[in-house]
Write an enzyme that holds these catalytic residues in place. Structure first.
Site, PDB file in Angstrom:
ATOM      1  N   GLN A 211       0.821  -1.212   0.000  1.00 34.59           N
ATOM      2  CA  GLN A 211       0.000   0.000   0.000  1.00 34.59           C
ATOM      3  C   GLN A 211       0.853   1.261   0.000  1.00 34.59           C
ATOM      4  OE1 GLN A 211      -3.279   0.405  -0.262  1.00 34.59           O
ATOM      5  NE2 GLN A 211      -3.846  -1.743  -0.223  1.00 34.59           N
ATOM      6  N   SER A 231       3.095  -5.102  -4.991  1.00 31.46           N
ATOM      7  CA  SER A 231       2.037  -5.655  -5.841  1.00 31.46           C
ATOM      8  C   SER A 231       1.789  -4.716  -7.007  1.00 31.46           C
ATOM      9  CB  SER A 231       0.744  -5.811  -5.026  1.00 31.46           C
ATOM     10  OG  SER A 231      -0.308  -6.215  -5.866  1.00 31.46           O
ATOM     11  N   CYS A 358     -10.007  -7.953   0.259  1.00 33.57           N
ATOM     12  CA  CYS A 358      -9.819  -9.402   0.387  1.00 33.57           C
ATOM     13  C   CYS A 358     -10.735  -9.991   1.447  1.00 33.57           C
ATOM     14  CB  CYS A 358      -8.375  -9.715   0.720  1.00 33.57           C
ATOM     15  SG  CYS A 358      -7.232  -8.840  -0.313  1.00 33.57           S
TER      16      CYS A 358
HETATM   17  N1  PMP Z   1      -0.693  -6.712   1.388  1.00 29.34           N
HETATM   18  C1  PMP Z   1      -1.434  -5.596   1.471  1.00 29.34           C
HETATM   19  C2  PMP Z   1      -1.068  -4.536   2.474  1.00 29.34           C
HETATM   20  C3  PMP Z   1      -2.533  -5.420   0.628  1.00 29.34           C
HETATM   21  O1  PMP Z   1      -3.266  -4.313   0.715  1.00 29.34           O
HETATM   22  C4  PMP Z   1      -2.846  -6.443  -0.298  1.00 29.34           C
HETATM   23  C5  PMP Z   1      -4.037  -6.325  -1.225  1.00 29.34           C
HETATM   24  N2  PMP Z   1      -5.213  -5.887  -0.624  1.00 29.34           N
HETATM   25  C6  PMP Z   1      -2.038  -7.586  -0.348  1.00 29.34           C
HETATM   26  C7  PMP Z   1      -0.970  -7.683   0.516  1.00 29.34           C
HETATM   27  C8  PMP Z   1      -2.315  -8.698  -1.320  1.00 29.34           C
HETATM   28  O2  PMP Z   1      -1.982  -8.242  -2.619  1.00 29.34           O
HETATM   29  P1  PMP Z   1      -2.266  -9.069  -3.949  1.00 29.34           P
HETATM   30  O3  PMP Z   1      -3.672  -8.720  -4.322  1.00 29.34           O
HETATM   31  O4  PMP Z   1      -1.265  -8.516  -4.930  1.00 29.34           O
HETATM   32  O5  PMP Z   1      -2.061 -10.490  -3.677  1.00 29.34           O
END
Ligand code: PMP
Length: 415
Positions: A211, A231, A358
Site C-alpha cells: 500500500q 504488488s 480481500c
Molecule cells: N498486502 C497488502 C497490504 C494489501 O493491501 C494487499 C491487497 N489488498 C495484499 C498484501 C495482497 O496483494 P495481492 O492482491 O497482490 O495479492
C-alpha cells in the site's frame, strides 16, 4: 445516459496506467515466446523481463538480482514467511540429524522453535501463513498490538525479540486505515538491540510495502529491510504480478518448485506481460509529476474529509492523522453498518469499501480495528474511501453527497 461510476477504492485496485498497458502489448501480440526458450521470440520475452527487473530495482534502489517476480503481494508475503522459516528449520534440523523435516518439526521443543514477530494489523496474506506455521507446530509467533492510532511502537517490536527470532514482518502502510509504520526506525531499533546480544540466528526484517509504494520512499537501504513486498495492481500496473525484494545473501527456500525460473527462487513460466507492465508502473512512480500528484492528493483528501465531517458530525476518523497515506479516508459511522453504506453508495454510482477488499466478502469485523481496541459494533460501522491519481474535486463532492444521502436513508429506516 447513466454517469460513469465514481471510483474511490484505489486501495483495493488501481487501473493500469496507459503507459504500462502500452509497454505490455508487444508481449501479448508479438514477443509471446517462452522466456526460457533459446530462440529469438523466447529471448525477446526474456529481455522484457530483465528490463522490467531493472526498473523495479531502480524504484527500490537495489540491484536487479535482488528482485524476484511473483504473482502478486500475497505470493510475495507467503514466499517471505514460508521461505525464511523453511530455510531456518532445514538448517537447524540438519544439525539434529532428523531424517526429514516433517519428522523433525514434530520433535521440536518450544525453546527450539523459530520465532516470528509481526503486528496484529498485518494483511491476511502475512497473518494467515504465520498462523498456519504455528498450527503445524513449526514456529512460535508474537503479534505486536498497535496503539489506538494503529501505529506499531518500535520498542514493542524490539521487546519481543528472542534468541530464536528468525523473522520480523511489519507492514509499511495499512490497507484499511492507511497508517504508515516507522519502518526505518523499527529497523534501527532492531539492529541496535541485536548488536547488544550474541544471538546465533540472524533476524530477517520484512516489510509489506504493497500500500505504501505509490506514495512513500521504498529505497530498501534507507528502510533497512532485508525483504520487501510489492504488488503491481496497487501501483497502476496490471493484476497478477508482484515482486519480493530479497537482499543479496538472504537465504530462503522457494514456495514453488519446478523449472527453476527466477534463479530457482520461483518456478513457473513468467507472466511476461504482467511483469513488463509492473516494471513500467515502477518507472512511473519515479516520475516527478507523479510524485507531485501524490502531494496534491493529500490536499484533495483533506478537503473531502472536512466536507464529510461538516455534514456528518457523528462520523469519526480512524487511524493517525499525521502518519497516514495521502489517499486514505477511513470513517466510523455510528449506528449504521458499513456494508449497508457501501451498498447504497454503489447504487448511487460511487465505489467505496468497508475495509480490505480481500476480507470484504466475509463481513467479519476488521481484525485491524479490533486490534486497535474498537468494539465489534464500531468495527462493523466503518467505510474506507481511497482516492487515486486521477480523482477530481467533482468526484470527491459526488462521493460526499452519496455518503450523506445513504446515511439519511439508513437513519430513516433502512435499505
Ligand atoms: N498486502 C497488502 C497490504 C494489501 O493491501 C494487499 C491487497 N489488498 C495484499 C498484501 C495482497 O496483494 P495481492 O492482491 O497482490 O495479492
Amino acid at each position: 445516459m447513466s454517469k460513469r461510476p465514481v471510483y474511490m477504492d484505489y486501495a483495493a485496485a488501481t487501473p493500469a496506467d496507459p503507459r504500462a498497458l502500452k509497454a505490455m502489448m508487444p508481449f501479448l501480440k508479438n514477443s509471446y515466446g517462452n522466456p526460457s526458450s533459446s530462440h529469438a521470440l523466447g529471448q525477446q520475452a526474456k529481455v522484457g523481463i530483465e528490463k522490467a527487473r531493472e526498473k523495479v530495482a531502480a524504484f527500490l534502489s537495489c540491484s536487479a538480482g535482488e528482485v524476484v517476480f511473483t504473482s502478486g503481494a500475497t505470493e510475495a508475503n507467503n514466499l517471505a514467511i514460508h521461505g525464511i522459516l523453511q530455510s531456518v528449520l532445514e538448517s537447524y534440523l540438519k544439525t539434529k540429524n532428523y531424517p526429514s523435516i516433517l519428522l523433525g518439526v514434530n520433535q521440536l521443543k518450544t525453546s527450539e522453535k523459530p520465532h516470528i514477530i509481526t503486528s496484529a494489523i498485518e494483511h491476511e496474506s502475512v497473518l494467515a501463513p504465520i498462523r498456519d506455521l504455528e498450527k503445524r507446530g513449526a514456529v512460535e509467533a508474537t503479534y505486536v498490538l498497535p496503539d489506538a492510532e494503529g501505529l506499531v511502537r518500535p520498542s514493542d517490536v524490539a521487546d519481543a525479540l528472542t534468541p530464536n527470532t528468525a523473522l520480523v514482518s511489519i507492514q509499511y502502510a495499512n490497507s484499511e486505515i492507511g497508517t504508515v509504520q516507522p519502518i526505518a526506525e523499527i529497523s534501527r531499533v532492531l539492529r541496535d538491540f541485536l548488536k547488544t546480544k550474541n544471538y546465533k540466528l540472524k533476524t530477517i526484517f520484512h516489510t509489506d510495502a504493497t500500500q505504501a509504494a505509490n506514495y512513500l520512499d521504498c529505497s530498501v537501504e534507507k528502510l533497512g529491510v532485508d525483504l520487501l513486498t510489492l504488488s503491481s495492481h496497487k501501483i497502476y500496473g496490471p493484476k497478477g504480478a508482484g515482486a519480493l525484494y530479497a537482499k543479496k545473501g538472504v537465504e530462503f527456500s522457494p514456495l514453488l518448485l519446478g523449472g527453476g525460473q527466477e534463479e530457482g527462487r520461483r518456478s513457473g513460466t513468467e507472466n511476461v506481460p504482467g511483469i513488463v507492465g509492473m516494471g513500467e508502473a515502477c518507472a512511473l512512480l519515479l516520475d516527478p509529476r507523479i510524485r507531485l500528484r501524490s502531494i496534491s492528493l493529500r490536499q484533495l483528501r483533506d478537503r473531502c474529509v472536512k466536507s464529510a465531517l461538516a455534514r456528518i458530525p457523528e462520523a469519526r476518523i480512524t487511524g493517525s492523522v499525521k502518519n497516514r497515506l495521502p489517499n486514505n479516508i477511513h470513517l466510523r459511522l455510528p449506528g449504521v453498518q458499513g456494508k449497508d453504506v457501501v451498498f447504497l453508495m454503489d447504487q448511487k454510482g460511487v465505489c467505496v469499501s468497508t475495509g480490505s477488499a480481500c476480507s470484504e466478502s466475509s463481513q467479519e469485523a476488521s481484525h485491524v480495528l479490533l486490534a486497535m481496541g474498537y468494539s465489534r459494533e464500531e468495527a462493523l460501522s466503518s467505510v474506507r474511501i481511497s482516492l487515486g491519481r486521477t480523482t477530481t474535486a467533482a468526484e470527491t463532492a459526488r462521493c460526499v453527497k452519496a455518503l450523506v444521502s445513504s446515511l439519511d436513508r439508513l437513519k430513516r429506516g433502512g435499505i
